[in-house]
Design an enzyme around this catalytic site. Structure first.
Site, PDB file in Angstrom:
ATOM      1  CE1 TYR A  82      30.037 -71.696   5.182  1.00 42.01           C
ATOM      2  CE2 TYR A  82      28.852 -70.172   6.604  1.00 42.01           C
ATOM      3  CZ  TYR A  82      28.966 -71.407   6.008  1.00 42.01           C
ATOM      4  OH  TYR A  82      28.009 -72.354   6.244  1.00 42.01           O
ATOM      5  CE1 TYR A 138      25.090 -74.802   3.399  1.00 43.86           C
ATOM      6  CE2 TYR A 138      23.263 -74.744   4.957  1.00 43.86           C
ATOM      7  CZ  TYR A 138      24.624 -74.767   4.701  1.00 43.86           C
ATOM      8  OH  TYR A 138      25.509 -74.767   5.741  1.00 43.86           O
ATOM      9  CG  ASP A 151      16.943 -79.087   5.393  1.00 41.66           C
ATOM     10  OD1 ASP A 151      16.528 -78.480   6.405  1.00 41.66           O
ATOM     11  OD2 ASP A 151      18.129 -79.049   5.019  1.00 41.66           O
ATOM     12  CE  LYS A 207      20.074 -71.943   9.790  1.00 44.56           C
ATOM     13  NZ  LYS A 207      20.214 -72.744   8.576  1.00 44.56           N
TER      14      LYS A 207
HETATM   15  C1  LIG Z   1      21.229 -73.888   8.289  1.00 46.29           C
HETATM   16  C2  LIG Z   1      20.723 -75.041   7.527  1.00 46.29           C
HETATM   17  C3  LIG Z   1      21.239 -76.333   7.718  1.00 46.29           C
HETATM   18  C4  LIG Z   1      22.401 -76.618   8.632  1.00 46.29           C
HETATM   19  O1  LIG Z   1      22.145 -76.332   9.963  1.00 46.29           O
HETATM   20  P1  LIG Z   1      23.366 -76.081  10.989  1.00 46.29           P
HETATM   21  O2  LIG Z   1      22.698 -75.969  12.316  1.00 46.29           O
HETATM   22  O3  LIG Z   1      24.022 -74.810  10.544  1.00 46.29           O
HETATM   23  O4  LIG Z   1      24.263 -77.251  10.881  1.00 46.29           O
HETATM   24  C5  LIG Z   1      20.678 -77.363   6.996  1.00 46.29           C
HETATM   25  N1  LIG Z   1      19.654 -77.147   6.141  1.00 46.29           N
HETATM   26  C6  LIG Z   1      19.131 -75.923   5.935  1.00 46.29           C
HETATM   27  C7  LIG Z   1      17.985 -75.760   4.994  1.00 46.29           C
HETATM   28  C8  LIG Z   1      19.651 -74.823   6.605  1.00 46.29           C
HETATM   29  O5  LIG Z   1      19.160 -73.599   6.379  1.00 46.29           O
END
Ligand SMILES: *Cc1c(COP(=O)(O)O)cnc(C)c1O
Length: 429
Positions: free
Chosen positions: A21, A149, A249, A278
């Site tokens: 970014y 997101y 997610d 993550k």
């Molecule tokens: C960070 C994140 C993603 C994307 O994960 P990356 O490993 O950065 O591609 C997707 N969804 C959520 C809720 C996130 O916090």
């Protein structure tokens, strides 16, 4: 590190490296990290920073816990990579078994991917393929809420807030359906009107929608907001009524961040497809997983072509899976629930008073997440100044000044973090 060497490295960095970014030609300041352990990142000039954001929310047990380091080292000596088509290996098998033990009953078919964004892509493909296999071919779109997101790849951008950080690409992305974001605060009084727009959307468009995807309880990178778990219970019931799948997610919220192992536990519901990433490896190496229900897996597999058409080169990388196994074992070895709770209580105590500052719009805390929403965002140079002054690594995102410290962060370190947040909120008004 010798200052000449670090200057030379930083010059090379500015010449060749694009940071996330960021502009390539007018890059924001960067710090040269040489090592890290626990809550601390060491810089080339010998200074240490407290990592108040777990290096983008993933290092739940802190940097380099000895057990994860040892697991990766031992695995590297045996098998660091093997293709996952035609092969399998113990770290992947063990990690899937450990993961499934943590997920709700029936959610037990694991597909490994190499990052969170890729795992969201896989989940969306799975949902669409499921509907085709179930004989509902028209369901080619997904629905979500604003303020979400889900990642930076095209499919994931298309599911993220349409007015959020990827707005520039809106015209070239597939169109999905969006309901307003949930408004009732996490511990506010549930307002049934909050769910009405989503309910209407699902009723009107049910024949077009394969699945709803959203972040449970906490909207991360496009909002930094917590919402009421009742929204998820309503959504689960409404999805069931229309044969729409629910994708949660939990890439940011999973692995203890909100005080429960998964944020969906606040609502007591289970999705049809779960995305994790993550914290899956304790933040040591990139790895993500899509965990599907038996019904989803059996429907996709039981109808021609009978295969799920995705297969990343580094799928189920053994080093990453070994780190994942060690990280999940660590959760059983210390009182992470107690640690997260005491971080939460301290963040509440020390951040609440900032509400009185002129530059502070709102304060929100849940689990090991503390958000100070500012009215005016300090520029990167000011942030860097305060980081070096206080020895606390914070990286506000737009007007959201937030902390998501590792669960092992000690009370005096949490105090240093909230002190640095106060400084940032005060410096600009
Ligand atoms: C960070 C994140 C993603 C994307 O994960 P990356 O490993 O950065 O591609 C997707 N969804 C959520 C809720 C996130 O916090």
């Amino acid at each position: 590190m010798n200052p000449n060497k670090s200057d030379a490295l930083l010059r090379l960095d500015r010449t060749h490296l694009w940071h996330p970014y960021a502009s390539m030609t007018r890059p924001p300041p960067v710090n040269l990290a040489v090592s890290a352990s626990g809550t601390r990142i060491r810089l080339a000039d010998g200074r240490e920073l407290i990592d108040a954001i777990s290096s983008w929310w993933c290092l739940c047990h802190g940097h380099n816990p000895p057990k994860i380091v040892e697991a990766v080292r031992a695995q590297a000596e045996k098998l660091s990579q093997v293709m996952f088509a035609g092969f399998t290996h113990e770290p992947a098998i063990r990690l899937a078994e450990k993961l499934v033990r943590k997920t709700p009953k029936g959610l037990n078919k694991v597909f490994f991917a190499d990052s969170g964004s890729v795992c969201v892509e896989c989940a969306a493909k799975m949902a669409i393929q499921y509907q085709i296999a179930a004989g509902r071919r028209g369901r080619k779109h997904l629905a979500s809420v604003r303020g979400g997101y889900h990642g930076d790849t095209a499919g994931a951008m298309a599911l993220s807030d349409p007015e959020g950080m990827h707005e520039m690409f809106r015209g070239i992305l597939p169109k999905h359906h969006f309901a307003p974001r949930p408004e009732t605060p996490f511990d506010g009084e549930w307002d049934p009107a909050d769910f009405a727009p989503m309910k209407q959307l699902l009723e009107r468009k049910s024949r077009d929608i394969a699945a709803v995807i959203l972040e449970p309880v906490f909207q991360g990178a496009n909002g930094m907001r917590f919402y009421h778990p009742q929204y998820l219970r309503e959504l689960r019931a409404e999805c069931d009524r229309h044969g729409i799948l629910l994708i949660l997610d939990e890439i940011a919220t999973g692995f203890g961040r909100t005080g429960k192992f998964f944020a969906m536990e606040h609502a007591g519901i289970a999705p049809d497809i779960l995305c994790v990433g993550k914290g899956l490896t304790g933040g040591a190496i990139t790895l993500a997983a899509v965990i599907a229900s038996e019904t989803v897996a059996e429907t996709i597999s039981g109808t021609a072509p009978g295969k799920f058409m995705h297969g990343p080169t580094f799928m189920a990388n053994p080093l990453a899976c070994a780190a994942g196994c060690a990280s999940l074992d660590l959760f059983d070895e210390y009182d992470w629930v107690g640690r997260v709770e005491s971080i939460q209580n301290q963040l509440r105590r020390e951040l609440e008073p900032l509400r009185a500052l002129p530059n502070v719009k709102d304060i929100r805390v849940l689990g090991a997440i503390g958000v100070v929403e500012l009215r005016k965002t300090p520029p990167p140079e000011t942030i860097q100044e305060i980081v070096l002054e206080t020895g606390v690594w914070l990286r506000p995102f737009e007007s959201w000044l937030y902390t998501m410290p590792p669960f092992i962060t000690a009370p005096d370190e949490v105090a240093a973090i909230t002190g640095a947040m106060r400084k940032m909120a005060l410096r600009y008004h």
